[in-house]
Motif scaffolding. Structure first.
Motif, PDB file in Angstrom:
ATOM      1  N   ILE A   1     -71.126  10.155  36.786  1.00  0.00           N
ATOM      2  CA  ILE A   1     -70.265  11.065  37.820  1.00  0.00           C
ATOM      3  C   ILE A   1     -69.019  10.576  38.505  1.00  0.00           C
ATOM      4  O   ILE A   1     -68.994   9.354  38.630  1.00  0.00           O
ATOM      5  N   VAL A   2     -67.843  10.981  39.346  1.00  0.00           N
ATOM      6  CA  VAL A   2     -66.314  10.402  39.304  1.00  0.00           C
ATOM      7  C   VAL A   2     -65.948  10.796  40.736  1.00  0.00           C
ATOM      8  O   VAL A   2     -66.397  11.555  40.956  1.00  0.00           O
ATOM      9  N   LYS A   3     -65.113  10.162  40.409  1.00  0.00           N
ATOM     10  CA  LYS A   3     -64.147  10.356  42.355  1.00  0.00           C
ATOM     11  C   LYS A   3     -62.906  10.994  41.990  1.00  0.00           C
ATOM     12  O   LYS A   3     -62.892   9.785  41.204  1.00  0.00           O
ATOM     13  N   ILE A   4     -62.244  11.895  42.826  1.00  0.00           N
ATOM     14  CA  ILE A   4     -60.485  12.167  42.189  1.00  0.00           C
ATOM     15  C   ILE A   4     -60.566  11.956  43.184  1.00  0.00           C
ATOM     16  O   ILE A   4     -60.566  12.314  43.774  1.00  0.00           O
ATOM     17  N   TYR A   5     -58.986  11.526  43.272  1.00  0.00           N
ATOM     18  CA  TYR A   5     -58.127  11.080  43.771  1.00  0.00           C
ATOM     19  C   TYR A   5     -56.910  11.929  43.840  1.00  0.00           C
ATOM     20  O   TYR A   5     -56.264  11.419  42.017  1.00  0.00           O
ATOM     21  N   THR A   6     -56.237  12.371  44.242  1.00  0.00           N
ATOM     22  CA  THR A   6     -55.359  13.349  43.942  1.00  0.00           C
ATOM     23  C   THR A   6     -53.588  13.770  45.121  1.00  0.00           C
ATOM     24  O   THR A   6     -54.393  13.853  46.079  1.00  0.00           O
ATOM     25  N   VAL A   7     -52.602  13.983  44.474  1.00  0.00           N
ATOM     26  CA  VAL A   7     -51.719  13.924  45.591  1.00  0.00           C
ATOM     27  C   VAL A   7     -51.323  15.137  45.192  1.00  0.00           C
ATOM     28  O   VAL A   7     -51.083  15.354  43.967  1.00  0.00           O
ATOM     29  N   SER A   8     -51.031  15.936  45.629  1.00  0.00           N
ATOM     30  CA  SER A   8     -50.867  17.165  46.481  1.00  0.00           C
ATOM     31  C   SER A   8     -49.512  17.764  46.500  1.00  0.00           C
ATOM     32  O   SER A   8     -49.250  16.914  47.969  1.00  0.00           O
ATOM     33  N   LYS A   9     -48.362  18.218  46.033  1.00  0.00           N
ATOM     34  CA  LYS A   9     -47.410  18.708  46.956  1.00  0.00           C
ATOM     35  C   LYS A   9     -47.021  19.886  47.451  1.00  0.00           C
ATOM     36  O   LYS A   9     -47.663  21.567  46.540  1.00  0.00           O
ATOM     37  N   ILE A  10     -47.511  20.388  48.697  1.00  0.00           N
ATOM     38  CA  ILE A  10     -48.094  21.854  49.156  1.00  0.00           C
ATOM     39  C   ILE A  10     -47.081  22.484  49.944  1.00  0.00           C
ATOM     40  O   ILE A  10     -46.145  22.310  50.238  1.00  0.00           O
ATOM     41  N   PRO A  11     -46.412  23.795  48.347  1.00  0.00           N
ATOM     42  CA  PRO A  11     -45.590  24.660  49.117  1.00  0.00           C
ATOM     43  C   PRO A  11     -45.310  25.527  49.977  1.00  0.00           C
ATOM     44  O   PRO A  11     -46.644  25.590  50.912  1.00  0.00           O
ATOM     45  N   SER A  12     -44.425  25.549  50.939  1.00  0.00           N
ATOM     46  CA  SER A  12     -44.774  26.728  51.704  1.00  0.00           C
ATOM     47  C   SER A  12     -44.119  28.001  51.565  1.00  0.00           C
ATOM     48  O   SER A  12     -42.967  28.233  51.002  1.00  0.00           O
ATOM     49  N   TYR A  13     -44.790  29.248  52.738  1.00  0.00           N
ATOM     50  CA  TYR A  13     -44.495  30.894  51.826  1.00  0.00           C
ATOM     51  C   TYR A  13     -43.644  31.358  53.568  1.00  0.00           C
ATOM     52  O   TYR A  13     -43.632  31.986  53.274  1.00  0.00           O
ATOM     53  N   THR A  14     -43.739  30.384  54.694  1.00  0.00           N
ATOM     54  CA  THR A  14     -43.194  30.721  55.449  1.00  0.00           C
ATOM     55  C   THR A  14     -42.259  30.698  55.152  1.00  0.00           C
ATOM     56  O   THR A  14     -40.722  31.074  55.531  1.00  0.00           O
ATOM     57  N   THR A  15     -40.911  28.757  55.029  1.00  0.00           N
ATOM     58  CA  THR A  15     -40.097  28.199  54.432  1.00  0.00           C
ATOM     59  C   THR A  15     -39.783  27.812  53.333  1.00  0.00           C
ATOM     60  O   THR A  15     -40.116  26.682  53.203  1.00  0.00           O
ATOM     61  N   PRO A  16     -39.827  28.636  52.122  1.00  0.00           N
ATOM     62  CA  PRO A  16     -40.577  28.491  51.147  1.00  0.00           C
ATOM     63  C   PRO A  16     -39.131  27.442  50.559  1.00  0.00           C
ATOM     64  O   PRO A  16     -39.548  26.994  48.605  1.00  0.00           O
ATOM     65  N   TRP A  17     -38.665  26.752  51.171  1.00  0.00           N
ATOM     66  CA  TRP A  17     -37.425  25.923  50.395  1.00  0.00           C
ATOM     67  C   TRP A  17     -38.436  24.445  50.901  1.00  0.00           C
ATOM     68  O   TRP A  17     -38.007  23.870  50.023  1.00  0.00           O
ATOM     69  N   ASN A  18     -38.907  24.153  51.706  1.00  0.00           N
ATOM     70  CA  ASN A  18     -40.323  23.536  52.443  1.00  0.00           C
ATOM     71  C   ASN A  18     -41.208  22.920  51.364  1.00  0.00           C
ATOM     72  O   ASN A  18     -41.621  23.851  50.712  1.00  0.00           O
ATOM     73  N   SER A  19     -42.008  21.620  51.643  1.00  0.00           N
ATOM     74  CA  SER A  19     -42.876  21.463  50.502  1.00  0.00           C
ATOM     75  C   SER A  19     -43.837  19.846  51.809  1.00  0.00           C
ATOM     76  O   SER A  19     -43.149  19.516  52.158  1.00  0.00           O
ATOM     77  N   THR A  20     -45.410  19.732  51.585  1.00  0.00           N
ATOM     78  CA  THR A  20     -45.369  18.834  52.681  1.00  0.00           C
ATOM     79  C   THR A  20     -46.317  18.227  50.778  1.00  0.00           C
ATOM     80  O   THR A  20     -47.276  19.245  50.244  1.00  0.00           O
ATOM     81  N   ILE A  21     -46.766  16.680  50.991  1.00  0.00           N
ATOM     82  CA  ILE A  21     -47.352  15.909  50.088  1.00  0.00           C
ATOM     83  C   ILE A  21     -48.577  15.645  51.441  1.00  0.00           C
ATOM     84  O   ILE A  21     -49.273  15.373  52.193  1.00  0.00           O
ATOM     85  N   ARG A  22     -50.276  15.825  50.783  1.00  0.00           N
ATOM     86  CA  ARG A  22     -51.289  15.855  50.929  1.00  0.00           C
ATOM     87  C   ARG A  22     -52.050  14.867  50.011  1.00  0.00           C
ATOM     88  O   ARG A  22     -52.075  14.930  48.834  1.00  0.00           O
ATOM     89  N   ARG A  23     -53.471  14.140  50.247  1.00  0.00           N
ATOM     90  CA  ARG A  23     -53.743  13.335  49.461  1.00  0.00           C
ATOM     91  C   ARG A  23     -55.441  13.565  50.109  1.00  0.00           C
ATOM     92  O   ARG A  23     -55.900  13.775  51.321  1.00  0.00           O
ATOM     93  N   SER A  24     -55.793  14.320  49.385  1.00  0.00           N
ATOM     94  CA  SER A  24     -57.684  14.113  49.139  1.00  0.00           C
ATOM     95  C   SER A  24     -58.353  13.977  47.586  1.00  0.00           C
ATOM     96  O   SER A  24     -57.367  12.879  47.447  1.00  0.00           O
ATOM     97  N   HIS A  25     -59.314  13.837  48.287  1.00  0.00           N
ATOM     98  CA  HIS A  25     -60.552  13.389  46.751  1.00  0.00           C
ATOM     99  C   HIS A  25     -61.283  14.652  46.891  1.00  0.00           C
ATOM    100  O   HIS A  25     -62.073  15.366  47.288  1.00  0.00           O
ATOM    101  N   GLY A  26     -61.772  14.426  45.628  1.00  0.00           N
ATOM    102  CA  GLY A  26     -63.544  15.049  45.143  1.00  0.00           C
ATOM    103  C   GLY A  26     -64.420  14.660  44.129  1.00  0.00           C
ATOM    104  O   GLY A  26     -63.737  13.265  43.838  1.00  0.00           O
ATOM    105  N   SER A  27     -65.279  15.444  43.497  1.00  0.00           N
ATOM    106  CA  SER A  27     -66.186  14.921  42.336  1.00  0.00           C
ATOM    107  C   SER A  27     -65.368  15.578  41.672  1.00  0.00           C
ATOM    108  O   SER A  27     -64.887  16.803  41.328  1.00  0.00           O
ATOM    109  N   GLY A  28     -66.395  15.136  40.502  1.00  0.00           N
ATOM    110  CA  GLY A  28     -66.436  16.150  38.816  1.00  0.00           C
ATOM    111  C   GLY A  28     -67.287  15.081  38.590  1.00  0.00           C
ATOM    112  O   GLY A  28     -67.963  14.425  38.480  1.00  0.00           O
ATOM    113  N   SER A  29     -67.890  15.449  37.772  1.00  0.00           N
ATOM    114  CA  SER A  29     -68.483  15.539  36.421  1.00  0.00           C
ATOM    115  C   SER A  29     -67.962  15.459  34.573  1.00  0.00           C
ATOM    116  O   SER A  29     -67.484  15.982  34.155  1.00  0.00           O
TER     117      SER A  29
END
Length: 475
Positions: free
Chosen positions: A28-56
């Protein structure tokens, strides 16, 4: 109203099931992700998000997890249970439809002394499963226990598409989705989402869907899950059955609409009764028997097929039974006017004279629950040869040149320069080719917006600077 929510930081917490699960934790593994989340209301913008999940760890030195754990990723690291070192990883294949992803490690020494977890089949009702993952509140592996309480088609929160799912009677806590559900030491599902405002109701992607995904990508590319491109109505009402001459020995669903883009177009007809798929009878409530005395949506037998496979449709037309063979070459996005939820893509837009145009997207509709009914209606329509994509005036960035129009938003465009258009690309091309003074944008009701072409060009640089937009167009 109860809603399904994906759980990039949620986890089903239970206890181990006997000796067969004791060695699973090493895979079992832990997954660390940095994501660039686009905005569909101001489509030239985006935000950065850090999260984690699991995998096998599964066969072939791959990591199996949820698509939503790594969606829109810019950087991924993975850490094994019992290890402190993080290894860089990348997405090898991803199915946003089925909320599944395969990751590969850049340094294959990660897999030294590890063992892949094998797969099992579909669990039975009331079977116990052990679920592994990394819940919030600590960094160590957590294992917990639940039972299979239901197996049927449900809407996947990540894609909003409907596939077979396993409901687990277990608590879901903030933590990690993508972790495996284990029975007899083998994977029977991948944890993906919870039912909000409820207790102990979570859902897993079953192995039937996982195996379809793995078989799909075996040739090195992901094709997706096929889509028949029809709308149907149940036939449980006796009077309606009489209208279509269905006696007690005939069961099925009524075909009420067909996508022009579908391979069944001109083969099926409206008012046909769809009786069976590959010999599997369809009940009047739209279900089929997938195991003895267990029923789910008839699309179950479509979901078994890979893109390019053939399926036999048995129909009832004008009092006669007929069989039609169809090659399944379409996914949902091929048939729909408004595509399914998009991930790993940058929103398209055009800024022209302060008017911001974009394709109508399901991402936008999900984020704007109070959206106009007209847009919701478009999202339920089929694509045609003449109209493959809907375009909207998203908003107006205020300038003196567009005074009086500042309140326009989420406004469906029907014509540009008095011309209809097939898609956003053609819409942009018409604007590029326009040489007149006033460009007319019109909706289906005949309401018009006039844009002074010369002023639009003069103000372009000022508008981009004022609203911190890098480019006036992205498509």
């Amino acid at each position: 109203m109860k809603l399904l929510s994906i759980i990039p930081l949620f986890f089903i917490t239970i206890f181990p099931l006997g000796a067969s699960t004791l060695n699973v934790k090493e895979s079992i593994v832990k997954i660390y992700t940095v994501s660039k989340i686009p905005s569909y209301t101001t489509p030239w913008n985006s935000t950065i998000r850090r999260s984690h999940g699991s995998g096998s760890i599964i066969r072939g030195n791959r990591i199996l997890t949820n698509a939503h754990v790594v969606a829109n990723e810019t950087f991924i690291e993975i850490k094994r249970h019992g290890d402190t070192k993080k290894y860089e990883a990348e997405v090898e294949f991803i199915s946003h439809q089925a909320d599944l992803a395969l990751l590969k490690l850049k340094d294959e020494s990660f897999f030294d002394a590890t063992k892949a977890i094998e797969f099992n089949g579909l669990p039975k009702f009331e079977d116990e499963v052990a679920v592994y993952g990394f819940p919030v509140g600590g960094d160590s592996l957590s294992v917990s226990r639940g039972i299979v309480s239901r197996i049927e088609h449900k809407r996947y929160a990540h894609s909003r598409e409907i596939y077979l799912s396993i409901q687990v009677d277990a608590a879901i806590n903030p933590g990690s989705s993508g972790g495996p559900a284990i029975s007899d030491g083998k994977i029977v599902g991948v944890v993906m989402q919870q039912l909000t405002r409820s207790q102990s109701i979570g859902y897993m992607v079953p192995m039937e869907i996982v195996n379809h995904f793995l078989e799909d990508v075996a040739d090195g590319k992901y094709d997706g899950f096929s889509h028949l491109g029809i709308s149907t109505q149940t036939m449980e009402n006796d009077a309606l059955r009489d209208v279509y001459n269905m006696n007690a020995n005939v069961s099925g669903v009524l075909v009420i609409d067909i996508s022009q883009k579908s391979n069944v177009y001109k083969k099926l007809k409206e008012h046909d009764i769809l009786l069976a798929l590959d010999g599997h009878d369809i009940n009047n409530d739209g279900t089929v028997e997938y195991v003895k005395n267990k029923f789910t949506a008839f699309k179950y037998y479509i979901d078994q097929k890979q893109i390019g496979d053939s399926i036999c449709l048995e129909i009832f037309r004008d009092g006669k039974k007929l069989e039609i063979d169809v090659i399944l070459n379409n996914i949902a996005d091929d048939n729909l006017l408004v595509n399914t939820i998009s991930h790993d893509n940058t929103p398209k837009y055009l800024v022209y004279g302060g008017y911001v145009f974009s394709p109508l997207t399901r991402n936008l509709l999900v984020k704007n629950r109070a959206t106009l009914l007209e847009l919701r209606k478009a999202a339920a329509e089929w694509a045609t040869d003449e109209r493959e994509e809907a375009v909207i005036l998203l908003k107006v960035l205020a300038t003196p040149a567009n005074r009086g129009d500042h309140n326009y938003s989420l406004w469906m465009v029907d014509k540009v320069d008095f011309k209809t258009f097939k898609n956003f690309a053609e819409f942009i091309q018409i604007i590029r080719n326009f040489k007149g003074k006033y460009l007319i944008i019109q909706n289906a009701d005949g309401v018009k917006i006039a844009i002074d072409r010369n002023k639009a060009k003069e103000l372009e640089k000022m508008i981009l600077n004022r609203y911190d937009i890098k480019n006036s167009i992205r498509w």
